[in-house]
Design a protein around this motif. Structure first.
Motif, PDB file in Angstrom:
ATOM      1  N   GLU A   1     -38.895  30.480 -56.566  1.00 24.45           N
ATOM      2  CA  GLU A   1     -39.332  29.615 -55.473  1.00 24.45           C
ATOM      3  C   GLU A   1     -39.022  30.368 -54.191  1.00 24.45           C
ATOM      4  OE1 GLU A   1     -37.959  25.390 -53.667  1.00 24.45           O
ATOM      5  OE2 GLU A   1     -38.270  25.479 -55.844  1.00 24.45           O
ATOM      6  N   ILE A   2     -40.077  30.716 -53.428  1.00 21.24           N
ATOM      7  CA  ILE A   2     -39.892  31.548 -52.241  1.00 21.24           C
ATOM      8  C   ILE A   2     -40.737  31.016 -51.097  1.00 21.24           C
ATOM      9  CG2 ILE A   2     -40.083  33.887 -51.294  1.00 21.24           C
ATOM     10  CD1 ILE A   2     -39.997  34.919 -54.198  1.00 21.24           C
ATOM     11  N   ASP A   3     -40.119  30.804 -49.965  1.00 23.09           N
ATOM     12  CA  ASP A   3     -40.817  30.482 -48.723  1.00 23.09           C
ATOM     13  C   ASP A   3     -41.222  31.825 -48.118  1.00 23.09           C
ATOM     14  OD1 ASP A   3     -41.677  29.711 -46.220  1.00 23.09           O
ATOM     15  OD2 ASP A   3     -39.804  28.716 -45.655  1.00 23.09           O
TER      16      ASP A   3
ATOM     17  N   GLY B   1     -35.341  31.622 -50.637  1.00 21.30           N
ATOM     18  CA  GLY B   1     -35.890  31.624 -51.976  1.00 21.30           C
ATOM     19  C   GLY B   1     -34.797  31.659 -53.015  1.00 21.30           C
ATOM     20  N   ARG B   2     -35.225  31.441 -54.245  1.00 20.00           N
ATOM     21  CA  ARG B   2     -34.289  31.462 -55.367  1.00 20.00           C
ATOM     22  C   ARG B   2     -35.012  32.018 -56.583  1.00 20.00           C
ATOM     23  NH1 ARG B   2     -30.302  26.694 -56.158  1.00 20.00           N
ATOM     24  NH2 ARG B   2     -29.348  28.005 -54.594  1.00 20.00           N
TER      25      ARG B   2
ATOM     26  N   ASP C   1     -30.009  33.829 -54.841  1.00 14.26           N
ATOM     27  CA  ASP C   1     -30.601  33.343 -53.598  1.00 14.26           C
ATOM     28  C   ASP C   1     -31.103  34.543 -52.824  1.00 14.26           C
ATOM     29  OD1 ASP C   1     -30.076  30.603 -54.003  1.00 14.26           O
ATOM     30  OD2 ASP C   1     -27.996  30.917 -53.399  1.00 14.26           O
TER      31      ASP C   1
END
Length: 131
Positions: free
Chosen positions: A12-14, A21-22, A38
């Motif tokens: 999950e990355i902005d 993100g993670r 992270d």
């Protein structure tokens, strides 16, 4: 050589500078247990560059000197595209030499696996052989 899965199971990355993100692995190459990393996006310059920082202290803000910078660059080369992946900054992190060595060894093996998988995937999609 490790025979466990090395690919990330969840991400999950902005995808913008400063975005969080993670990355999640349900099985980790070095110890067979799950791991979470992270990350913070550093640069996004489509279609040629993407970078992020990781391996920083929990609760800390990653910056030059306390984290590892991972850079992905794409460049035209002949009729193809060259992907270059680099990690910088490990030598500046305040870890023991043993921790740094273990991190580097894990990542050399991990990136070789990931990039090999990516090359095979791209070749299958293009209907070509891996070079």
């Amino acid at each position: 050589m490790c025979n466990q899965r090395l690919h990330v199971d969840e991400a999950e990355i902005d995808v913008r500078p400063g975005g969080a993100g993670r990355l999640v692995w349900t099985e980790r190459a070095t110890n067979g247990t799950g791991a979470t990393a992270d990350i913070v996006v550093e640069r996004v310059e489509p279609p040629h560059l993407f970078s992020f920082r990781w391996a920083f202290d929990d609760g800390g803000e990653p910056a030059d000197g306390n984290s590892v910078l991972v850079e992905f660059t794409l460049a035209s080369e002949g009729e193809g595209t060259r992907l270059r992946v680099t990690e910088h900054g490990l030598e500046q992190i305040h870890w023991s030499e043993e921790q740094k060595s273990s991190f580097a060894e894990d990542h050399i093996e991990g990136w070789a696996k990931h990039l090999g998988d990516l090359a095979a995937y791209a070749a299958r999609k293009a209907g070509a052989a891996v070079r």
